[in-house]
Design a protein around this motif. Structure first.
Motif, PDB file in Angstrom:
ATOM      1  N   ARG A 153       0.852  -1.187   0.000  1.00 26.72           N
ATOM      2  CA  ARG A 153       0.000   0.000   0.000  1.00 26.72           C
ATOM      3  C   ARG A 153       0.891   1.241   0.000  1.00 26.72           C
ATOM      4  O   ARG A 153       2.032   1.201   0.456  1.00 26.72           O
ATOM      5  CB  ARG A 153      -0.940   0.001   1.201  1.00 26.72           C
ATOM      6  N   MET A 154       0.323   2.303  -0.531  1.00 24.52           N
ATOM      7  CA  MET A 154       1.060   3.563  -0.592  1.00 24.52           C
ATOM      8  C   MET A 154       0.430   4.524   0.401  1.00 24.52           C
ATOM      9  O   MET A 154      -0.749   4.875   0.287  1.00 24.52           O
ATOM     10  CB  MET A 154       0.991   4.146  -2.006  1.00 24.52           C
ATOM     11  N   LYS A 155       1.224   4.908   1.384  1.00 25.40           N
ATOM     12  CA  LYS A 155       0.709   5.788   2.437  1.00 25.40           C
ATOM     13  C   LYS A 155       1.184   7.213   2.215  1.00 25.40           C
ATOM     14  O   LYS A 155       2.107   7.474   1.455  1.00 25.40           O
ATOM     15  CB  LYS A 155       1.187   5.286   3.806  1.00 25.40           C
ATOM     16  N   TYR A 156       0.540   8.118   2.917  1.00 26.89           N
ATOM     17  CA  TYR A 156       0.916   9.533   2.938  1.00 26.89           C
ATOM     18  C   TYR A 156       0.784  10.214   1.565  1.00 26.89           C
ATOM     19  O   TYR A 156       1.612  11.057   1.199  1.00 26.89           O
ATOM     20  CB  TYR A 156       2.343   9.707   3.493  1.00 26.89           C
ATOM     21  N   ILE A 157      -0.230   9.838   0.809  1.00 24.80           N
ATOM     22  CA  ILE A 157      -0.522  10.568  -0.435  1.00 24.80           C
ATOM     23  C   ILE A 157      -1.303  11.832  -0.025  1.00 24.80           C
ATOM     24  O   ILE A 157      -2.263  11.741   0.747  1.00 24.80           O
ATOM     25  CB  ILE A 157      -1.383   9.709  -1.391  1.00 24.80           C
ATOM     26  N   PRO A 158      -0.913  12.992  -0.523  1.00 23.81           N
ATOM     27  CA  PRO A 158      -1.607  14.226  -0.115  1.00 23.81           C
ATOM     28  C   PRO A 158      -3.124  14.132  -0.336  1.00 23.81           C
ATOM     29  O   PRO A 158      -3.580  13.531  -1.307  1.00 23.81           O
ATOM     30  CB  PRO A 158      -0.977  15.296  -1.012  1.00 23.81           C
ATOM     31  N   LEU A 159      -3.842  14.749   0.571  1.00 25.03           N
ATOM     32  CA  LEU A 159      -5.302  14.664   0.548  1.00 25.03           C
ATOM     33  C   LEU A 159      -5.898  15.262  -0.729  1.00 25.03           C
ATOM     34  O   LEU A 159      -6.930  14.807  -1.234  1.00 25.03           O
ATOM     35  CB  LEU A 159      -5.859  15.397   1.778  1.00 25.03           C
ATOM     36  N   LEU A 160      -5.254  16.275  -1.269  1.00 22.22           N
ATOM     37  CA  LEU A 160      -5.779  16.941  -2.461  1.00 22.22           C
ATOM     38  C   LEU A 160      -5.319  16.288  -3.765  1.00 22.22           C
ATOM     39  O   LEU A 160      -5.619  16.785  -4.849  1.00 22.22           O
ATOM     40  CB  LEU A 160      -5.349  18.421  -2.451  1.00 22.22           C
ATOM     41  N   GLN A 217      -8.156   4.721  -0.267  1.00 16.40           N
ATOM     42  CA  GLN A 217      -8.849   4.875   1.014  1.00 16.40           C
ATOM     43  C   GLN A 217      -8.679   6.323   1.477  1.00 16.40           C
ATOM     44  O   GLN A 217      -7.551   6.787   1.669  1.00 16.40           O
ATOM     45  CB  GLN A 217      -8.242   3.913   2.035  1.00 16.40           C
ATOM     46  N   LYS A 218      -9.808   7.008   1.582  1.00 17.96           N
ATOM     47  CA  LYS A 218      -9.744   8.414   1.991  1.00 17.96           C
ATOM     48  C   LYS A 218     -10.827   8.633   3.051  1.00 17.96           C
ATOM     49  O   LYS A 218     -11.994   8.782   2.719  1.00 17.96           O
ATOM     50  CB  LYS A 218      -9.966   9.324   0.785  1.00 17.96           C
ATOM     51  N   ASP A 219     -10.427   8.560   4.305  1.00 18.58           N
ATOM     52  CA  ASP A 219     -11.393   8.724   5.397  1.00 18.58           C
ATOM     53  C   ASP A 219     -11.495  10.188   5.803  1.00 18.58           C
ATOM     54  O   ASP A 219     -10.509  10.942   5.722  1.00 18.58           O
ATOM     55  CB  ASP A 219     -10.969   7.880   6.611  1.00 18.58           C
ATOM     56  N   GLU A 220     -12.691  10.547   6.247  1.00 18.02           N
ATOM     57  CA  GLU A 220     -12.917  11.922   6.682  1.00 18.02           C
ATOM     58  C   GLU A 220     -12.069  12.218   7.920  1.00 18.02           C
ATOM     59  O   GLU A 220     -12.010  11.418   8.858  1.00 18.02           O
ATOM     60  CB  GLU A 220     -14.400  12.135   7.004  1.00 18.02           C
ATOM     61  N   GLY A 221     -11.406  13.330   7.903  1.00 18.62           N
ATOM     62  CA  GLY A 221     -10.579  13.709   9.037  1.00 18.62           C
ATOM     63  C   GLY A 221      -9.129  13.311   8.875  1.00 18.62           C
ATOM     64  O   GLY A 221      -8.270  13.793   9.619  1.00 18.62           O
ATOM     65  N   ASP A 222      -8.852  12.412   7.906  1.00 20.06           N
ATOM     66  CA  ASP A 222      -7.459  12.017   7.681  1.00 20.06           C
ATOM     67  C   ASP A 222      -6.705  13.129   6.960  1.00 20.06           C
ATOM     68  O   ASP A 222      -7.274  13.874   6.155  1.00 20.06           O
ATOM     69  CB  ASP A 222      -7.397  10.742   6.835  1.00 20.06           C
ATOM     70  N   LEU A 223      -5.420  13.177   7.231  1.00 19.80           N
ATOM     71  CA  LEU A 223      -4.597  14.185   6.571  1.00 19.80           C
ATOM     72  C   LEU A 223      -4.038  13.678   5.245  1.00 19.80           C
ATOM     73  O   LEU A 223      -3.592  14.459   4.418  1.00 19.80           O
ATOM     74  CB  LEU A 223      -3.442  14.585   7.493  1.00 19.80           C
ATOM     75  N   PHE A 224      -4.058  12.372   5.097  1.00 21.09           N
ATOM     76  CA  PHE A 224      -3.485  11.793   3.875  1.00 21.09           C
ATOM     77  C   PHE A 224      -4.419  10.709   3.320  1.00 21.09           C
ATOM     78  O   PHE A 224      -5.281  10.191   4.029  1.00 21.09           O
ATOM     79  CB  PHE A 224      -2.119  11.151   4.175  1.00 21.09           C
ATOM     80  N   GLN A 225      -4.172  10.358   2.063  1.00 25.45           N
ATOM     81  CA  GLN A 225      -4.878   9.232   1.467  1.00 25.45           C
ATOM     82  C   GLN A 225      -3.949   8.009   1.504  1.00 25.45           C
ATOM     83  O   GLN A 225      -2.729   8.132   1.519  1.00 25.45           O
ATOM     84  CB  GLN A 225      -5.207   9.525   0.000  1.00 25.45           C
ATOM     85  N   THR A 226      -4.556   6.864   1.477  1.00 27.39           N
ATOM     86  CA  THR A 226      -3.793   5.613   1.387  1.00 27.39           C
ATOM     87  C   THR A 226      -4.323   4.828   0.195  1.00 27.39           C
ATOM     88  O   THR A 226      -5.539   4.744  -0.009  1.00 27.39           O
ATOM     89  CB  THR A 226      -3.942   4.780   2.670  1.00 27.39           C
ATOM     90  N   ALA A 227      -3.402   4.279  -0.591  1.00 31.37           N
ATOM     91  CA  ALA A 227      -3.824   3.533  -1.786  1.00 31.37           C
ATOM     92  C   ALA A 227      -3.297   2.104  -1.732  1.00 31.37           C
ATOM     93  O   ALA A 227      -2.156   1.877  -1.313  1.00 31.37           O
ATOM     94  CB  ALA A 227      -3.300   4.236  -3.033  1.00 31.37           C
TER      95      ALA A 227
END
Lengths: 161, 287
Positions: B202-209, B240-250
């Motif tokens: 999985r790829m973590k810390y992808i910017p939210l935008l 995976q983009k949960d509300e309140g998270d600072l980053f996306q995870t793929a």
């Protein structure tokens, strides 16, 4: 004979674990033959043999594992010691009585790995997907080996120091 | 014996004596007579003769067949052994040809890439179930050191975590303890690739935008991990983009099938070539 058996185990067991046992894996889990061997050596040969072989096999296993150096060495030595103590105080061991011992030793070893961070922080998942299946696998193989070896070594006491 | 002979017998003896006399005195005439008398006798005798002859032939045939069968059986066994031997040789040759082809592709790929690398064979798996690693047949004597990146011509594999004189241990990308910086090739967003216990990545810390989407290829960023920039890692299969998270995870489907690793390249000097436009294609097998 005992020395040659130990030399053979030291030379051959880890290569078997890294190469051949891949074919014996179930759902990606292989039996830890080093753990099983150390447990049986401790059980039959006493705590000293268990600790010594635990150190040797554990160290060798560490060299061919991506984990921290010393993790296997430490856990296997403790397992050898515990198995030796159990073997010394159990008068009439049977394959059935070996089950809880082997299961307990494998679970202890697994917990040491989880605590060392081997599961990457996913503790519950690590317990469910690796620790418990491996404990069952180790116990099954260990019980089978015990059943095969018990008569042989109890009769001539060739492993008892 | 002669005392007991009757008159008939005396007549027969006289006829025999006459016949012998005729044979010796008149040979040609006697032969014609003998032939004429002998034909019906020959016909009569021929019946049991044929029967016996047939039986004899049968016995001889049986005997010959038995002996021949024994020979054939031996020959058959020898031929079977030869077939087994040749089959083994054919399998060996096929395996060697396949290995040769793979190594050839690996060397061509090695020559194309700007970084320096050492080819190595995978000789075993991690000795415990707790880490997803492989053992290579080359080590420090070949210039392999810990933290070097490992790849195939398909994509990134992992990084070296231990090395001895003649072997080294590689932690695969799918291990939870691994972390390699990567970027989404289309959006250029950076993140960290790490493994899961299930053997996925999985790829973590992808910017939210980030506008990352399923199907985007992920490549190494070249910043850490001992890899050159642009080595294929995998393709995004879920976000995976949960509300309140600072980053996306793929979730990332890796390019390399880690269950079928045989030969790899250890990147000894990951000097920074330009990122290739696409993943380097494998050489097609010539017919």
């Amino acid at each position: 004979m005992k020395q040659w058996l130990y030399v053979g185990l030291v030379v051959g067991l880890v290569p078997i674990q890294t190469t051949l046992l891949e074919h014996a894996s179930v759902a990606g889990i292989r039996p830890d033959v080093c753990l099983i061997a150390v447990s049986l050596i401790g059980f039959f040969g006493g705590p000293a043999d268990g600790v010594m072989m635990g150190l040797l096999l554990g160290f060798e296993q560490d060299l061919f594992s991506a984990g921290e150096l010393g993790l296997n060495l430490g856990t296997k030595a403790v397992i050898g010691l515990l198995a030796g103590m159990v073997g010394r105080y159990v008068a009439h061991a049977t394959p059935a009585s070996v089950v809880p011992v082997m299961l307990g030793l494998s679970v202890c070893s697994g917990l040491a790995f989880v605590m060392a961070g081997a599961g990457g922080g996913e503790t519950l998942a690590a317990v469910q997907s690796v620790l418990l299946p491996q404990a069952v696998f180790d116990t099954t193989v260990g019980m089978g080996l015990y059943w095969l070896l018990a008569e042989r070594f109890k009769k001539d006491d060739s492993l008892v120091s | 014996m002669f005392r007991s002979t009757s008159g008939t017998r005396r007549v027969l003896l006289a006829l025999c004596a006459l016949l012998l006399s005729l044979v010796f005195v008149l040979p040609k005439q006697s032969r014609t007579l003998l032939q004429a008398v002998g034909k019906p006798l020959a016909d009569v005798v021929a019946l049991p003769l044929d029967a016996l002859s047939a039986a004899d032939r049968r016995i001889v045939d049986l005997w010959n067949s038995y002996v021949a069968l024994r020979n054939v059986q031996e020959e058959n066994q020898q031929l079977r052994r030869e077939i087994e031997f040749l089959r083994g040789q054919a399998a060996d040759l096929r395996e060697m040809a396949a290995a040769n082809q793979r190594l050839g592709e690996l060397l061509r790929f090695q020559a194309r890439t700007p970084s320096q690398s050492v080819a190595a064979r995978v000789v075993g798996r991690d000795s415990s179930n707790w880490y997803q690693g492989v053992v290579l047949d080359k080590g420090e004597r070949d210039g392999i050191r810990p933290e070097m990146g490992v790849m195939t011509l398909t994509g990134a594999v992992g990084r070296v975590v231990k090395s001895s004189g003649s072997s080294s241990v590689v932690l695969l990308l799918t291990d939870p303890n691994n972390a390699v910086t990567a970027l989404v090739q289309r959006t250029r967003d950076e993140g960290i690739i790490e493994g899961t216990l299930g053997g996925k990545a999985r790829m973590k810390y992808i910017p939210l935008l980030s506008t990352v989407r399923i199907g985007d290829p992920v490549v190494t960023s070249g910043l850490t991990g001992g890899f050159p920039k642009g080595v294929p890692v995998g393709t995004i299969t879920g976000i995976q983009k949960d509300e309140g998270d600072l980053f996306q995870t793929a979730e990332v489907q890796t390019e390399v099938d880690f269950t079928k690793l045989e030969e790899v390249l250890v990147v000894t000097v990951p000097r920074g070539g330009e990122e290739p436009a696409t993943a380097p294609p494998a050489e097609k097998k010539k017919p």
